[in-house]
Structures are given as structure tokens and as C-alpha cells.
Design a protein around this motif. Structure first.
Motif, PDB file in Angstrom:
ATOM      1  N   PHE A 150      -4.387  -8.860  11.615  1.00  0.00           N
ATOM      2  CA  PHE A 150      -3.386  -9.033  12.642  1.00  0.00           C
ATOM      3  C   PHE A 150      -2.585 -10.194  12.695  1.00  0.00           C
ATOM      4  O   PHE A 150      -3.182 -11.327  12.747  1.00  0.00           O
ATOM      5  CB  PHE A 150      -4.114  -8.809  13.974  1.00  0.00           C
ATOM      6  N   ARG A 151      -1.292 -10.111  12.388  1.00  0.00           N
ATOM      7  CA  ARG A 151      -0.401 -11.306  12.090  1.00  0.00           C
ATOM      8  C   ARG A 151       0.522 -11.098  13.512  1.00  0.00           C
ATOM      9  O   ARG A 151       1.640 -10.283  13.565  1.00  0.00           O
ATOM     10  CB  ARG A 151       0.148 -11.375  10.716  1.00  0.00           C
ATOM     11  N   TYR A 152       0.504 -12.181  14.158  1.00  0.00           N
ATOM     12  CA  TYR A 152       1.648 -12.273  15.304  1.00  0.00           C
ATOM     13  C   TYR A 152       2.251 -13.369  15.293  1.00  0.00           C
ATOM     14  O   TYR A 152       1.578 -14.656  15.422  1.00  0.00           O
ATOM     15  CB  TYR A 152       0.706 -12.137  16.875  1.00  0.00           C
ATOM     16  N   SER A 153       3.550 -13.436  15.080  1.00  0.00           N
ATOM     17  CA  SER A 153       4.371 -14.549  14.934  1.00  0.00           C
ATOM     18  C   SER A 153       4.362 -15.456  16.216  1.00  0.00           C
ATOM     19  O   SER A 153       4.318 -15.277  17.362  1.00  0.00           O
ATOM     20  CB  SER A 153       5.814 -14.207  15.012  1.00  0.00           C
ATOM     21  N   PRO A 154       3.877 -16.816  16.080  1.00  0.00           N
ATOM     22  CA  PRO A 154       3.645 -17.829  16.823  1.00  0.00           C
ATOM     23  C   PRO A 154       4.617 -18.067  18.001  1.00  0.00           C
ATOM     24  O   PRO A 154       4.439 -18.826  18.965  1.00  0.00           O
ATOM     25  CB  PRO A 154       3.080 -18.986  16.127  1.00  0.00           C
ATOM     26  N   LEU A 175      -2.118   3.315  12.183  1.00  0.00           N
ATOM     27  CA  LEU A 175      -3.276   2.747  11.746  1.00  0.00           C
ATOM     28  C   LEU A 175      -4.215   4.117  11.137  1.00  0.00           C
ATOM     29  O   LEU A 175      -4.974   3.692   9.986  1.00  0.00           O
ATOM     30  CB  LEU A 175      -4.210   1.941  12.693  1.00  0.00           C
ATOM     31  N   SER A 176      -4.283   5.095  11.745  1.00  0.00           N
ATOM     32  CA  SER A 176      -4.950   6.162  11.377  1.00  0.00           C
ATOM     33  C   SER A 176      -4.668   6.666   9.933  1.00  0.00           C
ATOM     34  O   SER A 176      -5.443   6.864   9.174  1.00  0.00           O
ATOM     35  CB  SER A 176      -4.972   7.308  12.368  1.00  0.00           C
ATOM     36  N   ASN A 177      -3.282   6.589   9.789  1.00  0.00           N
ATOM     37  CA  ASN A 177      -2.947   7.145   8.410  1.00  0.00           C
ATOM     38  C   ASN A 177      -3.159   6.158   7.338  1.00  0.00           C
ATOM     39  O   ASN A 177      -3.461   6.323   6.401  1.00  0.00           O
ATOM     40  CB  ASN A 177      -1.436   7.340   8.462  1.00  0.00           C
ATOM     41  N   ALA A 178      -2.971   4.835   7.673  1.00  0.00           N
ATOM     42  CA  ALA A 178      -3.220   3.810   6.688  1.00  0.00           C
ATOM     43  C   ALA A 178      -4.785   3.711   6.301  1.00  0.00           C
ATOM     44  O   ALA A 178      -4.997   3.610   5.086  1.00  0.00           O
ATOM     45  CB  ALA A 178      -2.773   2.415   7.471  1.00  0.00           C
ATOM     46  N   LEU A 179      -5.691   4.019   7.365  1.00  0.00           N
ATOM     47  CA  LEU A 179      -6.991   4.046   7.119  1.00  0.00           C
ATOM     48  C   LEU A 179      -7.458   5.186   6.242  1.00  0.00           C
ATOM     49  O   LEU A 179      -8.090   5.063   5.217  1.00  0.00           O
ATOM     50  CB  LEU A 179      -7.814   3.879   8.399  1.00  0.00           C
ATOM     51  N   GLY A 185      -8.294  -2.742  -0.663  1.00  0.00           N
ATOM     52  CA  GLY A 185      -7.271  -3.713  -0.340  1.00  0.00           C
ATOM     53  C   GLY A 185      -7.237  -3.967   1.066  1.00  0.00           C
ATOM     54  O   GLY A 185      -8.348  -4.517   1.599  1.00  0.00           O
ATOM     55  N   GLU A 186      -6.112  -3.640   1.768  1.00  0.00           N
ATOM     56  CA  GLU A 186      -5.977  -4.350   3.173  1.00  0.00           C
ATOM     57  C   GLU A 186      -4.901  -3.580   4.054  1.00  0.00           C
ATOM     58  O   GLU A 186      -4.234  -2.725   3.445  1.00  0.00           O
ATOM     59  CB  GLU A 186      -5.460  -5.609   3.018  1.00  0.00           C
ATOM     60  N   ILE A 187      -5.102  -3.711   5.209  1.00  0.00           N
ATOM     61  CA  ILE A 187      -4.189  -3.129   6.178  1.00  0.00           C
ATOM     62  C   ILE A 187      -3.722  -4.336   7.101  1.00  0.00           C
ATOM     63  O   ILE A 187      -4.790  -5.030   7.705  1.00  0.00           O
ATOM     64  CB  ILE A 187      -4.714  -2.088   7.014  1.00  0.00           C
ATOM     65  N   ILE A 188      -2.436  -4.603   7.276  1.00  0.00           N
ATOM     66  CA  ILE A 188      -1.965  -5.589   7.966  1.00  0.00           C
ATOM     67  C   ILE A 188      -1.042  -5.100   9.298  1.00  0.00           C
ATOM     68  O   ILE A 188      -0.137  -4.336   8.872  1.00  0.00           O
ATOM     69  CB  ILE A 188      -1.029  -6.433   7.155  1.00  0.00           C
ATOM     70  N   LYS A 206       1.197  -2.459   7.426  1.00  0.00           N
ATOM     71  CA  LYS A 206       1.391  -2.249   6.094  1.00  0.00           C
ATOM     72  C   LYS A 206       0.038  -2.098   5.502  1.00  0.00           C
ATOM     73  O   LYS A 206      -0.884  -2.647   6.002  1.00  0.00           O
ATOM     74  CB  LYS A 206       2.000  -3.652   5.452  1.00  0.00           C
ATOM     75  N   ASP A 207       0.045  -1.185   4.441  1.00  0.00           N
ATOM     76  CA  ASP A 207      -1.258  -0.920   3.708  1.00  0.00           C
ATOM     77  C   ASP A 207      -1.270  -0.936   2.221  1.00  0.00           C
ATOM     78  O   ASP A 207      -0.055  -1.041   1.757  1.00  0.00           O
ATOM     79  CB  ASP A 207      -2.031   0.184   4.196  1.00  0.00           C
TER      80      ASP A 207
END
Length: 238
Positions: A150-154, A175-179, A185-188, A206-207
């Protein structure tokens, strides 16, 4: 006025007494109303379907709204071992909340069809909202060996105005589709300031999954649009 049925078609007969060439005559008007009747029947059936969906989803929400707080209480109970919480209670809470989201989606679709869907606008903490959603998927990602970030712009404020529940539904679906379509790899999930509209933010999921072919992009926002699942699962069997 009479009505008869010929070869499974519906006709209306209207009889009018008229004067034709100075003589009393009878005018017969025949109208094929088969399509009109079929359209009416379809509308009635559609209304019954929407009423049934609304009724069923309301009934499903009641036990779910009872189950979730009970699991939450159990998670706060200090006497329950940590491994039991991690391996049983947290997955149960995760599944219950995802099921509740599905029920809410069905209910919203029913309301939308009946022109009764309303947005509940208000102030909320977007960081907390997204963080709570991401936590729902942590266990499933860990089981699949995926990194969930989880990336939240500061430089962004956390206070936002909008419908937090609708936002939640969109992010959960993404997120369900990404999973589903990511095997390694990763989900962001990232939140950044919009470059085009002032005071707006852009939320991205993004995944590293199989992705979507260019020729399928136009189906993304169509009602009940769905890609070839078998084709994707062959590329991503997990």
C-alpha cells in the motif's frame, strides 16, 4: 371489443358502426398485440426478479452483520491463542466481509435497476478506508506467496469527501481480480494526486498477473462484461 388467439399470437378486434356511401356499415379493426404483451410480461418478470434480489440480499445481510461483530470480539479476546486467530478467525473474518461486499453489490444493482441507488456523500479518512480494505486480502496474498503493498503519497491529505462505501466496492473488486489472476509477484495499491484535476486523487491497483489483451479492453466497463476465464486460467493456473 373482442380478443382471440390464432397460432399463439394475440389479436385485438375492434368493431365500429360507421356510415359508408350513405349506408350503415360495420368497420372491423384488427391489431396484432403479441409483441406488446410479450414486452409487458418481460417487464413484470424483470420487476419480480429485482424484488427477489432485494429481498434475498436483505435476508443475507442480517446474519452476516451478526457474524462479523462476533468474530471481531473473538479476535480481541486475549484468552484465544494467536495461532488460532491467525489461522482460523482472521480468514473467517476476511471471508465474511468479502461475502458481505458481494451481497451489497447485488443489492446496489437491484436499487440501480429501480432508480433508487443513492450516493452517501461525506467526509472520511481515505487512508484508513483503503488500509482496512487491503487488510482483507493480506491472508489470501500470504497463502499465494504474493507481496501486497500500500503506497500513499506523503504529500496527500487523508481527509476526503465522497462515498466511502462505493469507493470500497470498486477497490475490493479490483483487488479480487488482481488476486485471482496473479500467481506470483506483487499487488500494489497506490494513491497519488491527480495531474489533471485539482483536489482529486488517483487510486491504482497494479499487479504482476497475466494482464488483459488490448482487444479485450473495451469490455471492462460494460454491464456484466467478462473475459474468457478459461483462457486466463491456463496462463495463470493458481
Amino acid at each position: 371489443l373482442g380478443e382471440y388467439n390464432f397460432e399463439e399470437r394475440n389479436y385485438e378486434f375492434e368493431f365500429r358502426q360507421i356510415t359508408f356511401m350513405d349506408e350503415a356499415s360495420l368497420l372491423v379493426i384488427i391489431k396484432d398485440v403479441t409483441n406488446d404483451r410479450q414486452v409487458t410480461k418481460l417487464k413484470v418478470l424483470d420487476n419480480y426478479k429485482d424484488m427477489l434480489l432485494a429481498s434475498v440480499t436483505h435476508e443475507l445481510r442480517t446474519p452476516l452483520n451478526c457474524i462479523i461483530p462476533m468474530i471481531d470480539e473473538a479476535l480481541d479476546e486475549e484468552s484465544i491463542p494467536v495461532d488460532v486467530k491467525d489461522n482460523f478467525l482472521k480468514p473467517s473474518m476476511n471471508s465474511a466481509r468479502l461475502l458481505l461486499n458481494l451481497v451489497n453489490d447485488i443489492l446496489d444493482y437491484s436499487k440501480f435497476k429501480r432508480n433508487k441507488l443513492r450516493l452517501n456523500l461525506g467526509d472520511y479518512d481515505v487512508y484508513d478506508k483503503l488500509n482496512d480494505i487491503i487488510r482483507l486480502f493480506e491472508i489470501q496474498c500470504r497463502y499465494k506467496g504474493l507481496s501486497l503493498q500500500f503506497r500513499y503519497s506523503p504529500d496527500l491529505p487523508r481527509a476526503m469527501y465522497g462515498d466511502k462505501d462505493r469507493l470500497g466496492q470498486v477497490v475490493i473488486n479490483l483487488l479480487s481480480n488482481a488476486l485471482k489472476f496473479t500467481s506470483k509477484g506483487e499487488i500494489i495499491v497506490s494513491v497519488d494526486r491527480s495531474e489533471n484535476i485539482d483536489d482529486f486523487v488517483v487510486i491504482k491497483v497494479k499487479d504482476t498477473g497475466v494482464g488483459i489483451k488490448l482487444e479485450h479492453l473495451d469490455t471492462l466497463f460494460k454491464e456484466f462484461g467478462k473475459l474468457d476465464v478459461e483462457e486466463h486460467m491456463e496462463l495463470n493456473p493458481h
